[in-house]
Write an enzyme that holds these catalytic residues in place. Structure first.
Site, PDB file in Angstrom:
ATOM      1  N   ASN A  16     -12.285 -89.774  -0.861  1.00 48.19           N
ATOM      2  CA  ASN A  16     -12.368 -88.563  -1.672  1.00 48.19           C
ATOM      3  C   ASN A  16     -11.013 -88.366  -2.355  1.00 48.19           C
ATOM      4  OD1 ASN A  16     -12.586 -85.759  -2.471  1.00 48.19           O
ATOM      5  ND2 ASN A  16     -14.191 -85.523  -0.917  1.00 48.19           N
ATOM      6  N   TYR A  66     -33.859 -78.735 -13.075  1.00 47.89           N
ATOM      7  CA  TYR A  66     -34.050 -79.997 -12.335  1.00 47.89           C
ATOM      8  C   TYR A  66     -34.477 -81.132 -13.268  1.00 47.89           C
ATOM      9  CZ  TYR A  66     -33.011 -78.045  -7.808  1.00 47.89           C
ATOM     10  OH  TYR A  66     -32.329 -77.497  -6.740  1.00 47.89           O
ATOM     11  N   CYS A 111     -49.799 -76.634  -2.613  1.00 45.43           N
ATOM     12  CA  CYS A 111     -50.526 -77.462  -1.623  1.00 45.43           C
ATOM     13  C   CYS A 111     -49.731 -78.703  -1.206  1.00 45.43           C
ATOM     14  CB  CYS A 111     -51.890 -77.883  -2.194  1.00 45.43           C
ATOM     15  SG  CYS A 111     -51.793 -79.158  -3.474  1.00 45.43           S
ATOM     16  N   SER A 134     -17.984 -82.495  -0.037  1.00 44.88           N
ATOM     17  CA  SER A 134     -17.066 -81.392   0.302  1.00 44.88           C
ATOM     18  C   SER A 134     -17.334 -80.904   1.717  1.00 44.88           C
ATOM     19  CB  SER A 134     -17.272 -80.236  -0.683  1.00 44.88           C
ATOM     20  OG  SER A 134     -18.644 -79.833  -0.644  1.00 44.88           O
ATOM     21  N   VAL A 182     -29.784 -86.245  -4.349  1.00 45.24           N
ATOM     22  CA  VAL A 182     -31.215 -86.278  -4.677  1.00 45.24           C
ATOM     23  C   VAL A 182     -31.484 -87.284  -5.804  1.00 45.24           C
ATOM     24  CG1 VAL A 182     -31.626 -83.944  -3.830  1.00 45.24           C
ATOM     25  CG2 VAL A 182     -30.914 -84.253  -6.214  1.00 45.24           C
ATOM     26  N   ASP A 183     -30.431 -88.064  -6.165  1.00 40.72           N
ATOM     27  CA  ASP A 183     -30.654 -89.095  -7.190  1.00 40.72           C
ATOM     28  C   ASP A 183     -31.064 -90.402  -6.497  1.00 40.72           C
ATOM     29  OD1 ASP A 183     -27.092 -89.225  -7.344  1.00 40.72           O
ATOM     30  OD2 ASP A 183     -28.346 -90.844  -6.543  1.00 40.72           O
ATOM     31  N   ALA A 215     -14.260 -92.909  -5.306  1.00 35.57           N
ATOM     32  CA  ALA A 215     -15.055 -93.876  -4.516  1.00 35.57           C
ATOM     33  C   ALA A 215     -15.231 -95.200  -5.252  1.00 35.57           C
ATOM     34  CB  ALA A 215     -16.417 -93.249  -4.207  1.00 35.57           C
ATOM     35  N   HIS A 220     -31.645 -84.350   1.730  1.00 38.00           N
ATOM     36  CA  HIS A 220     -32.023 -83.209   0.884  1.00 38.00           C
ATOM     37  C   HIS A 220     -33.100 -83.561  -0.135  1.00 38.00           C
ATOM     38  CE1 HIS A 220     -27.866 -81.388   1.968  1.00 38.00           C
ATOM     39  NE2 HIS A 220     -28.780 -81.094   2.851  1.00 38.00           N
ATOM     40  N   CYS A 222     -46.509 -80.266  -5.368  1.00 41.23           N
ATOM     41  CA  CYS A 222     -47.095 -78.954  -5.696  1.00 41.23           C
ATOM     42  C   CYS A 222     -46.474 -77.886  -4.793  1.00 41.23           C
ATOM     43  CB  CYS A 222     -48.614 -79.001  -5.476  1.00 41.23           C
ATOM     44  SG  CYS A 222     -49.389 -77.398  -5.714  1.00 41.23           S
TER      45      CYS A 222
HETATM   46  C1  BV8 Z   1     -31.166 -74.808   6.417  1.00 44.27           C
HETATM   47  C2  BV8 Z   1     -30.513 -80.346  -2.727  1.00 44.27           C
HETATM   48  C3  BV8 Z   1     -32.117 -72.989   7.527  1.00 44.27           C
HETATM   49  C4  BV8 Z   1     -30.862 -79.422  -3.853  1.00 44.27           C
HETATM   50  C5  BV8 Z   1     -28.791 -79.169  -1.465  1.00 44.27           C
HETATM   51  C6  BV8 Z   1     -25.516 -73.541   9.545  1.00 44.27           C
HETATM   52  C7  BV8 Z   1     -26.654 -74.206   9.998  1.00 44.27           C
HETATM   53  C8  BV8 Z   1     -27.797 -74.276   9.200  1.00 44.27           C
HETATM   54  C9  BV8 Z   1     -27.799 -73.691   7.918  1.00 44.27           C
HETATM   55  C10 BV8 Z   1     -26.670 -73.040   7.468  1.00 44.27           C
HETATM   56  C11 BV8 Z   1     -25.541 -72.957   8.272  1.00 44.27           C
HETATM   57  N1  BV8 Z   1     -24.611 -72.267   7.593  1.00 44.27           N
HETATM   58  C12 BV8 Z   1     -25.090 -71.923   6.375  1.00 44.27           C
HETATM   59  C13 BV8 Z   1     -26.359 -72.354   6.281  1.00 44.27           C
HETATM   60  C14 BV8 Z   1     -27.213 -72.171   5.108  1.00 44.27           C
HETATM   61  C15 BV8 Z   1     -27.057 -73.306   4.101  1.00 44.27           C
HETATM   62  C16 BV8 Z   1     -25.640 -73.710   3.862  1.00 44.27           C
HETATM   63  O1  BV8 Z   1     -25.156 -74.679   4.446  1.00 44.27           O
HETATM   64  N2  BV8 Z   1     -24.979 -72.973   2.968  1.00 44.27           N
HETATM   65  C17 BV8 Z   1     -23.640 -73.329   2.570  1.00 44.27           C
HETATM   66  C18 BV8 Z   1     -23.459 -73.036   1.076  1.00 44.27           C
HETATM   67  C19 BV8 Z   1     -22.678 -72.505   3.430  1.00 44.27           C
HETATM   68  N3  BV8 Z   1     -27.841 -74.445   4.529  1.00 44.27           N
HETATM   69  C20 BV8 Z   1     -29.146 -74.474   4.192  1.00 44.27           C
HETATM   70  O2  BV8 Z   1     -29.727 -73.556   3.632  1.00 44.27           O
HETATM   71  C21 BV8 Z   1     -29.921 -75.718   4.583  1.00 44.27           C
HETATM   72  N4  BV8 Z   1     -31.136 -75.287   5.197  1.00 44.27           N
HETATM   73  O3  BV8 Z   1     -30.317 -74.998   7.218  1.00 44.27           O
HETATM   74  O4  BV8 Z   1     -32.270 -74.053   6.595  1.00 44.27           O
HETATM   75  C22 BV8 Z   1     -33.333 -73.010   8.306  1.00 44.27           C
HETATM   76  C23 BV8 Z   1     -33.250 -73.210   9.676  1.00 44.27           C
HETATM   77  C24 BV8 Z   1     -34.393 -73.168  10.408  1.00 44.27           C
HETATM   78  C25 BV8 Z   1     -35.630 -72.948   9.783  1.00 44.27           C
HETATM   79  C26 BV8 Z   1     -35.703 -72.757   8.403  1.00 44.27           C
HETATM   80  C27 BV8 Z   1     -34.545 -72.804   7.656  1.00 44.27           C
HETATM   81  C28 BV8 Z   1     -30.361 -76.518   3.369  1.00 44.27           C
HETATM   82  C29 BV8 Z   1     -29.178 -77.009   2.610  1.00 44.27           C
HETATM   83  C30 BV8 Z   1     -29.640 -77.999   1.532  1.00 44.27           C
HETATM   84  C31 BV8 Z   1     -29.372 -77.415   0.165  1.00 44.27           C
HETATM   85  N5  BV8 Z   1     -29.682 -78.414  -0.871  1.00 44.27           N
HETATM   86  N6  BV8 Z   1     -29.117 -80.122  -2.341  1.00 44.27           N
HETATM   87  C32 BV8 Z   1     -30.179 -79.812  -5.130  1.00 44.27           C
HETATM   88  O5  BV8 Z   1     -29.524 -80.863  -5.194  1.00 44.27           O
HETATM   89  O6  BV8 Z   1     -30.338 -79.046  -6.100  1.00 44.27           O
HETATM   90  S1  BV8 Z   1     -27.157 -78.985  -1.054  1.00 44.27           S
HETATM   91  C33 BV8 Z   1     -26.161 -79.752  -2.210  1.00 44.27           C
HETATM   92  O7  BV8 Z   1     -24.821 -79.289  -2.044  1.00 44.27           O
HETATM   93  C34 BV8 Z   1     -25.993 -81.233  -2.013  1.00 44.27           C
HETATM   94  O8  BV8 Z   1     -27.176 -81.862  -1.621  1.00 44.27           O
HETATM   95  C35 BV8 Z   1     -24.933 -81.365  -0.967  1.00 44.27           C
HETATM   96  O9  BV8 Z   1     -25.477 -81.463   0.324  1.00 44.27           O
HETATM   97  C36 BV8 Z   1     -24.251 -80.038  -1.013  1.00 44.27           C
HETATM   98  C37 BV8 Z   1     -22.760 -80.184  -1.180  1.00 44.27           C
HETATM   99  O10 BV8 Z   1     -22.565 -80.958  -2.253  1.00 44.27           O
HETATM  100  P1  BV8 Z   1     -21.634 -82.281  -2.138  1.00 44.27           P
HETATM  101  O11 BV8 Z   1     -22.537 -83.438  -2.150  1.00 44.27           O
HETATM  102  O12 BV8 Z   1     -20.639 -82.212  -1.045  1.00 44.27           O
HETATM  103  O13 BV8 Z   1     -20.946 -82.125  -3.500  1.00 44.27           O
HETATM  104  P2  BV8 Z   1     -19.795 -81.099  -3.858  1.00 44.27           P
HETATM  105  O14 BV8 Z   1     -19.886 -80.875  -5.337  1.00 44.27           O
HETATM  106  O15 BV8 Z   1     -19.801 -79.929  -2.932  1.00 44.27           O
HETATM  107  O16 BV8 Z   1     -18.482 -81.940  -3.519  1.00 44.27           O
HETATM  108  C38 BV8 Z   1     -18.242 -83.157  -4.217  1.00 44.27           C
HETATM  109  C39 BV8 Z   1     -17.140 -83.858  -3.457  1.00 44.27           C
HETATM  110  O17 BV8 Z   1     -16.911 -85.114  -4.089  1.00 44.27           O
HETATM  111  C40 BV8 Z   1     -15.822 -83.103  -3.506  1.00 44.27           C
HETATM  112  O18 BV8 Z   1     -15.244 -83.153  -2.205  1.00 44.27           O
HETATM  113  C41 BV8 Z   1     -14.982 -83.894  -4.505  1.00 44.27           C
HETATM  114  O19 BV8 Z   1     -13.604 -83.870  -4.148  1.00 44.27           O
HETATM  115  C42 BV8 Z   1     -15.519 -85.279  -4.313  1.00 44.27           C
HETATM  116  N7  BV8 Z   1     -15.416 -86.177  -5.471  1.00 44.27           N
HETATM  117  C43 BV8 Z   1     -15.422 -85.851  -6.794  1.00 44.27           C
HETATM  118  N8  BV8 Z   1     -15.343 -87.001  -7.522  1.00 44.27           N
HETATM  119  C44 BV8 Z   1     -15.308 -88.034  -6.645  1.00 44.27           C
HETATM  120  C45 BV8 Z   1     -15.357 -87.510  -5.340  1.00 44.27           C
HETATM  121  N9  BV8 Z   1     -15.335 -88.290  -4.239  1.00 44.27           N
HETATM  122  C46 BV8 Z   1     -15.257 -89.625  -4.426  1.00 44.27           C
HETATM  123  N10 BV8 Z   1     -15.216 -90.211  -5.645  1.00 44.27           N
HETATM  124  C47 BV8 Z   1     -15.233 -89.445  -6.772  1.00 44.27           C
HETATM  125  N11 BV8 Z   1     -15.183 -90.042  -7.982  1.00 44.27           N
HETATM  126 ZN    ZN Z   2     -51.548 -78.155  -5.432  1.00 45.27          ZN
END
Ligand code: BV8
Ligand code: ZN
Length: 247
Positions: free
Chosen positions: A220, A66, A129, A196, A102-103, A238, A118, A126
């Protein structure tokens, strides 16, 4: 050519929602989430690193990843997509910006009231805490990244800092998610930019807007359009497509 219905929708929009993912920061040199593991990180899988379990198993590995990403963001600049979104806010009566990123590049381009579903790289807290450090963290000392960095200690309880992001398996901030769903429900136009759409529940946002009757546009290079009506694609980067909407 921008489709006429989209030109109309933009001209008549009373409340527009902009929903962004990692693709909006790609032209700032921030690799998208799916390929954020360049260089020394490529042997890891982002979805396995972005979890509380990974942090507890090896805090220095996750903190190092990170800090490397935070350092890349500090070195980056907002791109024309971020700037066009900030300019669009001055063109429509009401604009709600929701990001999965997250930026802080939207804020640095001039957008205000950004809904971060996110969390943020710039608000570590922390792990034990929840206290936030009272001084901002310095620039990490490892320009190349990929090095394990021990997380700083918590001044209040002696625990360790964690990134202020939402990991897989963690709940999203309730107020942010509620505000995002409400804006999607009420808007008449939603632009989904650079995502995505695979991560839930954030990925619900465009569908909520479409079912509530809004026009939905995917900006996209590989757009994913589901419905035959009221849904469009602006195929391309974009940073090229969004400024065209301001012409
Ligand atoms: C939760 C922060 C449960 C960290 C991230 C259904 C309901 C609820 C949960 C789930 C569910 N099904 C599955 C789940 C679990 C999980 C999930 O969704 N898993 C996926 C993999 C299937 N979800 C979770 O765990 C979430 N929590 O629901 O908790 C719960 C419920 C009750 C009580 C307790 C707990 C939490 C999810 C958050 C994870 N954190 N980020 C970090 O950054 O390190 S996710 C992270 O990936 C990003 O934040 C973003 O949201 C996600 C996807 O990334 P994208 O932004 O879409 O980027 P990606 O690379 O995928 O795609 C880029 C796109 O840009 C492409 O389409 C590309 O073509 C395009 N592109 C490229 N260049 C350009 C462009 N477009 C335009 N211009 C360009 N130049
Ligand atoms: Zn602390």
């Amino acid at each position: 050519m921008i489709p006429m219905p989209l030109v109309e929708a933009l001209r008549n929009a009373q409340h527009a929602v902009i929903f962004t993912g990692a693709g909006v920061s790609a032209e700032s040199g921030i690799s998208t989430f799916r390929d954020s593991l360049t260089g020394l990180w490529e042997r890891f899988d982002a979805t396995s690193l972005a979890t509380p379990e990974a942090y507890q198993a090896d805090p220095a590995l996750v903190w190092g990843w990170y800090e490397w990403r935070r350092m890349k963001v500090l070195q980056a600049q907002p791109n024309p997509a971020h700037r066009a979104i900030a300019a669009l806010a001055r063109r429509v009566p009401r604009l709600t910006l929701i990001t999965q990123n997250v930026d802080d590049l939207h804020e640095r381009a001039g957008s205000t009231e950004v809904i971060h579903l996110h969390g943020s790289l710039h608000q570590p807290r922390c792990f034990t805490c929840g206290a936030q450090p009272d001084v901002p963290l310095a620039m990490p000392d490892e320009p190349e990244g990929g090095r394990r960095l021990s997380p700083p200690g918590c001044a209040r309880c002696g625990g360790q800092l964690r990134p202020g992001v939402v990991w897989f398996g963690e709940s999203l901030p309730g107020d942010a998610l509620e505000a995002a769903f409400q804006a999607a429900q009420q808007c008449d136009l939603l632009l989904s930019v650079g995502t995505s759409g695979v991560v839930y529940p954030a990925a619900e946002v465009p569908g909520i807007a479409w079912r509530a009757g809004a026009v939905v546009v995917h900006v996209n290079p590989q757009p994913h359009v589901e419905h035959p009506e009221r849904e469009f694609a602006l195929t391309g980067a974009a940073g090229e497509q969004l400024p065209r909407l301001l012409e």
